[in-house]
Design an enzyme around this catalytic site. Structure first.
Site, PDB file in Angstrom:
ATOM      1  N   ASP A 179      -0.709  -8.614   0.115  1.00 23.92           N
ATOM      2  CA  ASP A 179      -1.085  -7.980   1.205  1.00 23.92           C
ATOM      3  C   ASP A 179      -1.647  -6.991   0.144  1.00 23.92           C
ATOM      4  O   ASP A 179      -1.226  -6.104  -0.561  1.00 23.92           O
ATOM      5  CB  ASP A 179      -0.607  -6.893   1.951  1.00 23.92           C
ATOM      6  N   SER A 180      -3.279  -6.271   1.298  1.00 20.95           N
ATOM      7  CA  SER A 180      -4.039  -5.420   0.477  1.00 20.95           C
ATOM      8  C   SER A 180      -4.656  -5.666  -1.550  1.00 20.95           C
ATOM      9  O   SER A 180      -4.357  -6.872  -1.769  1.00 20.95           O
ATOM     10  CB  SER A 180      -3.466  -3.627   0.565  1.00 20.95           C
ATOM     11  N   ALA A 181      -3.985  -4.735  -1.973  1.00 23.22           N
ATOM     12  CA  ALA A 181      -3.792  -4.835  -3.868  1.00 23.22           C
ATOM     13  C   ALA A 181      -2.998  -5.424  -3.884  1.00 23.22           C
ATOM     14  O   ALA A 181      -3.170  -6.378  -4.925  1.00 23.22           O
ATOM     15  CB  ALA A 181      -3.340  -3.622  -4.134  1.00 23.22           C
ATOM     16  N   HIS A 230      -6.267  -2.370   9.247  1.00 22.66           N
ATOM     17  CA  HIS A 230      -5.724  -2.620   7.786  1.00 22.66           C
ATOM     18  C   HIS A 230      -4.442  -2.410   7.658  1.00 22.66           C
ATOM     19  O   HIS A 230      -3.693  -0.775   8.136  1.00 22.66           O
ATOM     20  CB  HIS A 230      -6.507  -1.603   6.601  1.00 22.66           C
TER      21      HIS A 230
END
Length: 302
Positions: free
Chosen positions: A147-149, A272
């Site tokens: 997820d995300s980074a 987010h």
């Protein structure tokens, strides 16, 4: 608290946002790195759910990288390697422990969570090298997720390991993939709750020690790549109210244009970081369940 710019965000999600902000304020990037990590860890601990029963969980070193291994009873054939979010600055084995445990239990698959090196102590490509090393060490069929980074890492590692590993799938959850920050969702959602365009710029610069290189680098930004062939089936989920939303859409389009299989899911009204809301926000629960449904056939369990 509501925001007239975001009428699509419902009351339950606003409650999640307020609770998150009480632990991890919107201006957290102005804190020292040590302070950022402390408040992030407290936030994750506040949202952390108990692990499902029936899992063997242990910490070990994989390819020289600290990892946490989750093994359900009678695991299926595919190993999932998971890379946590946190802008390459915060997060670790505990921050996403419950997420990894629930994925392992729901898919009946072995999950390896990688505690890759963080910035500013270890600039790019340290995190990528750790992620690639863990993934490359897996014997047998492999699925990469994050997820995300961590979604950025999963995608870049998948590109790097094409033809070298038995990749069965790629799951990216609100990933940052290096899209154009001067158009689309980066502008429409520049001031979105939970993550702003300014935050994205700060994390990207921090990853490189203060200034991003001008040379395209798919190991940092997978949308810099010119070859999107030879990849496994991809599921990429973007939150609607997120400056990164178009990254997932554009990545899926590149893959399908190259003849591959990719599904882009836009989670309407979500922000987010919604993974931490999956036990308190019905929309987030539905989004998480949809991802688990997509994972089952990729892990040989569906």
């Amino acid at each position: 608290m509501t925001d007239p710019a975001y009428p699509q965000i419902d009351a339950a999600t606003w409650a999640f946002i307020r609770r998150t902000d009480s632990y991890y304020p919107p201006d957290a990037v102005d804190l020292s790195v040590a302070e950022q990590r402390a408040v992030y860890d407290r936030m994750c601990a506040a949202f952390r759910a108990p692990r499902p029963a029936g899992l063997d969980c242990r910490d070990d070193t994989v390819a020289g990288v600290p990892c946490r291994l989750y093994t359900p009873e009678a695991p299926g054939p595919v190993t999932i390697v998971y890379f946590h979010g946190g802008g390459f600055v915060v997060g670790g084995l505990d921050s996403h422990d419950d997420v990894c445990a629930e994925i392992a239990a729901s898919t009946r698959s072995r999950v390896i969570s990688a505690d890759y090196r963080l910035v500013p102590e270890h600039l790019h490509p340290a995190a990528f090298e750790d992620a690639r090393a863990v993934a490359a060490s897996v014997q047998g069929p492999l699925l990469l997720a994050g997820d995300s980074a961590g979604g950025s890492l999963a995608a870049s590692v998948a590109h790097a390991l094409r033809g070298q590993a038995d990749l069965r799938g790629l799951l990216l959850i609100y990933p940052g993939l290096g899209g154009n920050r001067d158009q689309g969702s980066y502008l429409t959602h520049a001031n979105a709750p939970m993550l702003s365009r300014a935050d994205v710029v700060w994390y990207a610069q921090a990853r490189h020690g203060g200034r991003e290189p001008a040379t395209p680098d798919p190991t940092a930004n997978v949308l810099d790549d010119t070859d999107f062939t030879g990849l496994p089936p991809v599921v990429v989920a973007s939150a609607e109210c997120d400056p990164l939303a178009d990254d997932g859409r554009d990545y899926a389009r590149h893959i399908t244009a190259a003849g591959g299989r990719a599904e882009w899911l836009l989670d309407e009204g979500l922000v987010h970081g919604w993974l931490r809301a999956r036990h308190s926000v019905p929309r987030a629960r539905a989004a998480f369940d949809r991802l688990l449904d997509r994972l089952l056939p990729l892990t040989g369990q569906g």
